[in-house]
Design an enzyme around this catalytic site. Structure first.
Site, short mmCIF file in Angstrom:
data_model
loop_
_atom_site.label_atom_id
_atom_site.label_comp_id
_atom_site.label_asym_id
_atom_site.label_seq_id
_atom_site.Cartn_x
_atom_site.Cartn_y
_atom_site.Cartn_z
N SER A 131 44.25 34.21 32.29
CA SER A 131 44.17 35.60 32.72
C SER A 131 42.93 36.28 32.11
CB SER A 131 45.49 36.31 32.38
OG SER A 131 45.59 37.54 33.04
N HIS A 171 52.25 34.04 37.42
CA HIS A 171 51.10 34.27 36.53
C HIS A 171 51.06 33.23 35.40
CE1 HIS A 171 47.71 36.75 35.44
NE2 HIS A 171 48.19 37.01 34.23
N ASP A 177 51.23 34.76 42.42
CA ASP A 177 50.92 35.53 41.20
C ASP A 177 51.13 37.01 41.50
OD1 ASP A 177 49.49 36.99 39.13
OD2 ASP A 177 48.51 35.10 38.61
#
Length: 186
Positions: A75, A165, A138
């Site tokens: 991320s 995610h 996601d």
């Protein structure tokens, strides 16, 4: 380029102890079972905003990310890894849940990573191996942005439909990818 001797996990923003959050500690343990291989998963400074001006120097001076390092970025950590590779040689990037814009989010904008265009060609020139994990479900990242990263970096893309995610506690595929890098060219 020399063979890699370590991996560095650069976590997503949000804080929490990196060693116990999500899959980070699990992957670290798995990779440290490889003889002669080290894996770092340290708590990052400025963990909520994850400012580029703080994270990139930390990656250089504290985590010692260099041409023998596999950077595993998740991320915000994937974004930091890409910006780092614009100006530093690294062995490989393993990008998990990567994206290309601030997504209209104030915190993402404040991080500084999205203040200028991406230097895709420099990243590719500085990093011979790029692998990406993404999931179409996601909840935070549109697939279009994840696909753009893969396309611009010619990344080997592992596309999932059910990982969200990537906040699960184990990540077998990631360990397999790193092990394959240690065996030589993919």
């Amino acid at each position: 380029m020399a063979s890699p001797n370590k991996a560095v996990i650069v976590p997503g923003n949000g804080g929490g102890d990196v060693a116990t959050h999500g899959w980070y500690g699990w992957v670290k343990k798995g990779l440290e079972q490889i003889p002669g291989f080290q894996c770092l998963a340290k708590n990052m400074p400025d963990p909520i905003t994850a400012r580029e001006s703080i994270w990139l120097p930390f990656m250089e001076t504290e985590l010692h990310c260099d041409e023998k390092t596999i950077i595993i970025g998740h991320s915000s950590g994937a974004i930091a890894a890409m910006r780092y590779a614009e100006t530093h040689q690294v062995y490989a990037l393993v990008l998990v849940s990567a994206y290309t814009s601030d997504l209209g989010d104030e915190n993402e904008r404040a991080s500084g990573y999205f203040s200028r265009p991406w230097q895709w060609e420099k990243i590719k020139a500085n990093c011979p191996h790029i692998v990406q994990f993404g999931s179409t479900d996601d909840p935070f990242l549109p697939w279009k942005e994840q696909q753009e990263v893969a396309d611009r970096l010619d990344a080997k893309l592992y596309k999932f439909t059910d990982r969200g995610h990537f906040q699960n506690t184990e990540f077998h595929e990631l360990i397999s990818v790193v092990k394959s890098m240690l065996k030589g060219p993919e």
